[in-house]
Design a protein around this motif. Structure first.
Motif, short mmCIF file in Angstrom:
data_model
loop_
_atom_site.label_atom_id
_atom_site.label_comp_id
_atom_site.label_asym_id
_atom_site.label_seq_id
_atom_site.Cartn_x
_atom_site.Cartn_y
_atom_site.Cartn_z
N LEU A 35 30.83 21.68 -19.49
CA LEU A 35 31.23 22.82 -20.30
C LEU A 35 32.70 23.16 -20.11
O LEU A 35 33.38 23.60 -21.03
CB LEU A 35 30.36 24.03 -19.96
N TYR A 36 33.18 22.97 -18.88
CA TYR A 36 34.56 23.29 -18.56
C TYR A 36 34.97 22.49 -17.33
O TYR A 36 34.24 22.48 -16.34
CB TYR A 36 34.70 24.80 -18.28
N ARG A 37 36.10 21.81 -17.41
CA ARG A 37 36.62 21.07 -16.25
C ARG A 37 37.88 21.76 -15.77
O ARG A 37 38.85 21.87 -16.49
CB ARG A 37 36.92 19.63 -16.63
N VAL B 30 25.68 25.19 -13.97
CA VAL B 30 26.15 25.27 -12.59
C VAL B 30 27.67 25.11 -12.56
O VAL B 30 28.21 24.16 -13.12
CB VAL B 30 25.50 24.18 -11.71
N ASP B 31 28.34 26.05 -11.88
CA ASP B 31 29.76 25.89 -11.56
C ASP B 31 29.81 25.31 -10.15
O ASP B 31 29.08 25.77 -9.27
CB ASP B 31 30.48 27.24 -11.55
N ALA C 263 34.13 21.85 -11.87
CA ALA C 263 33.71 21.99 -13.27
C ALA C 263 32.51 22.91 -13.39
O ALA C 263 31.84 23.25 -12.41
CB ALA C 263 33.36 20.62 -13.84
N SER C 264 32.25 23.27 -14.63
CA SER C 264 31.03 23.97 -15.00
C SER C 264 30.23 23.01 -15.87
O SER C 264 30.75 22.49 -16.86
CB SER C 264 31.36 25.24 -15.79
#
Length: 193
Positions: A186-188, A160-161, A150-151
């Motif tokens: 933020l993004y999975r 952090v990614d 994830a991010s």
């Protein structure tokens, strides 16, 4: 009709006053102490204090949240351990008006090996799947393997990614790592348990 509306309003007010509790409410996303606590009305009789520890690469954060108790979360103890990463979550509930006066608390971590072994790897700066021949010996209640990419925005606002594999307990998998305080996903890319 007016009398019926008045009666329904009165019943609603009585039900809310009988089945509501005042609880302290606050959130500190990079601290173990809330700076400002407000009083809020909650349905039911439980108030909550949730404590969290999150370590990701070079950064560690402790956070606290107070508010209304929820049967799905009260007593929950989530944990996940991977190479260079650690997540711990504990939600304690109490009964009665403004009973959640306590502070940050995480139960003592059980480091007793439980026989489970999981793949272990960590990559910072990418949500691509990390690869490794390494393993981690799981401890305590962490009896499941996880793969998370994830991010995230950390409590200090750094983004952090990362990709990590390791051990998790059943609650950590059940909540899909969604009970986070001050950590914004933020993004999975992936979560498997």
């Amino acid at each position: 009709m007016k009398n019926l509306m008045f009666l329904l309003g009165l019943v609603n007010a009585l039900v809310f006053s009988v089945f509501s509790t005042k609880c302290f409410s606050c959130s500190a996303k990079n601290s173990t102490k809330c700076q400002k606590e407000m009083e809020i009305d909650c349905l039911g009789d439980a108030c909550l204090i949730a404590s969290q520890y999150f370590h990701n690469g070079d950064n560690s954060f402790q956070s606290i949240l107070k508010g209304c108790g929820d049967d799905n979360v009260c007593g929950a103890e989530g944990s996940a351990t991977g190479k260079f990463s650690k997540y711990r979550f504990f939600a304690s509930c109490c009964t009665g008006n403004l009973c959640n006066t306590g502070g940050y608390t995480l139960p003592v971590e059980d480091l007793t090996p439980n026989g489970k072994v999981c793949p272990s790897c960590y990559v910072k700066g990418s949500t691509d799947e990390c690869e490794s021949n390494e393993t981690i010996k799981c401890t305590g209640t962490e009896i499941r393997c996880f793969n998370y990419r994830a991010s995230v925005r950390n409590p200090d606002n750094s983004v952090v990614d990362y990709s990590v594999k390791g051990c998790s307990n059943s609650f950590g998998c059940k909540i899909n790592f969604d009970h986070k305080i001050g950590i914004e996903e933020l993004y999975r890319e992936k979560l498997n348990c």
